[in-house]
Design an enzyme around this catalytic site. Sequence first.
Site, short mmCIF file in Angstrom:
data_model
loop_
_atom_site.label_atom_id
_atom_site.label_comp_id
_atom_site.label_asym_id
_atom_site.label_seq_id
_atom_site.Cartn_x
_atom_site.Cartn_y
_atom_site.Cartn_z
CG ASP A 20 24.70 16.42 -31.09
OD1 ASP A 20 24.76 15.25 -31.53
OD2 ASP A 20 25.69 17.17 -31.02
CG HIS A 37 20.15 6.99 -33.34
ND1 HIS A 37 20.53 8.30 -33.17
CD2 HIS A 37 21.21 6.36 -33.91
CE1 HIS A 37 21.77 8.47 -33.61
NE2 HIS A 37 22.22 7.30 -34.07
CG LEU A 131 3.90 22.12 -34.29
CD1 LEU A 131 4.58 23.39 -33.80
CD2 LEU A 131 4.31 20.93 -33.41
C1 IPE Z 1 23.96 17.48 -36.12
O1 IPE Z 1 24.50 16.56 -35.23
C2 IPE Z 1 22.99 16.80 -37.03
C3 IPE Z 1 21.79 16.27 -36.41
C4 IPE Z 1 21.41 16.45 -35.17
C5 IPE Z 1 20.92 15.53 -37.29
P1 IPE Z 1 25.91 15.85 -35.52
O2 IPE Z 1 26.20 15.02 -34.34
O3 IPE Z 1 25.87 15.18 -36.84
O4 IPE Z 1 26.87 17.11 -35.62
P2 IPE Z 1 28.45 17.22 -35.39
O5 IPE Z 1 29.08 16.18 -36.27
O6 IPE Z 1 28.70 16.93 -33.95
O7 IPE Z 1 28.79 18.63 -35.76
C1 IPE Z 2 22.06 13.01 -32.87
O1 IPE Z 2 22.79 12.20 -32.01
C2 IPE Z 2 21.29 12.24 -33.91
C3 IPE Z 2 21.88 12.29 -35.26
C4 IPE Z 2 22.86 13.04 -35.66
C5 IPE Z 2 21.24 11.43 -36.25
P1 IPE Z 2 24.23 11.69 -32.38
O2 IPE Z 2 24.11 10.38 -33.09
O3 IPE Z 2 24.99 12.73 -33.11
O4 IPE Z 2 24.86 11.47 -30.95
P2 IPE Z 2 26.36 11.75 -30.51
O5 IPE Z 2 26.66 13.18 -30.86
O6 IPE Z 2 27.21 10.79 -31.27
O7 IPE Z 2 26.37 11.51 -29.04
MG MG Z 3 26.26 14.24 -32.55
#
Ligand code: IPE
Ligand code: IPE
Ligand code: MG
Length: 244
Positions: A20, A37, A131
């Site tokens: 995240d 990303h 793995l």
């Molecule tokens: C969780 O992250 C999903 C992934 C890392 C793929 P999100 O950023 O989507 O989760 P929320 O919305 O903060 O709970």
């Molecule tokens: C995690 O990073 C990746 C995915 C959920 C695909 P985020 O895109 O959720 O990044 P934040 O939480 O908005 O910073």
């Molecule tokens: Mg996120």
Amino acid sequence: MTDNSVSLERIPQHVGIIMDGNGRWALARGQPRLAGHRAGVENLRRTITATVEFGIKYLTIYAFSTENWGRPPEEIRGLMFLLDEVLEKELDELHRQGVQLRHIGRLEGLAPHTQEMVREAIRMTRNNTRLVLNVAFNYGGRAEIVHAIRRMIADGVRPENVTEELVNQYLYTAGQPDPDLIIRTAGEIRVSNFLLWQAAYAEYYAANVYWPDFDKNEYRRALEHFASRERRFGLTSAQVQVQG
Ligand code: IPE
Ligand code: IPE
Ligand code: MG
């Protein structure tokens, strides 16, 4: 090569990572979310190598949730493009490293050519043993449980035969050990629909860095934290200490 800097008896067998903070990482640099990303994918490559070096046998990474479909269309397009790119560019190297690639989630909903590449990657790496890497893409813990229930009913499973072991066999992770440790980056402490059933007794660790900055030192810190935890599985501390 195995990294001995973390005490080996206490290395988790299965680690889950909620990657995240890519968006915030990019925003902090004045860059578009997709740049975050992209940096996240780079870091994933390093993390897989570190996982092999630490001697961990199963890694499950949360890359795209069933809820992430609600994001702006251009971000979704970018994430799908990155998945294609990883499959095209990284597969040979992963195979060379002895990584067995698995997908958890629904393939339906992804572009047909992506589905085909995922199937091919699974086929190509199925005999690798160093793995097991589960990629959770278009994954939701609740959707997984619903999917399992539907298949059990379709198979004509009788109510009295429904056991925890049987449910395990109907999940995407059938045959794999439960995760021992779930790491979430970007300082958030929530599950976000990740491995709801399997993580019943996982230890959770929140890293206070965005995913692209989660390096091997941060990883080691998470493993050290895990090693210091006493896992009681419902028992008392005294019982656990007797069992060793
Ligand atoms: C969780 O992250 C999903 C992934 C890392 C793929 P999100 O950023 O989507 O989760 P929320 O919305 O903060 O709970
Ligand atoms: C995690 O990073 C990746 C995915 C959920 C695909 P985020 O895109 O959720 O990044 P934040 O939480 O908005 O910073
Ligand atoms: Mg996120």
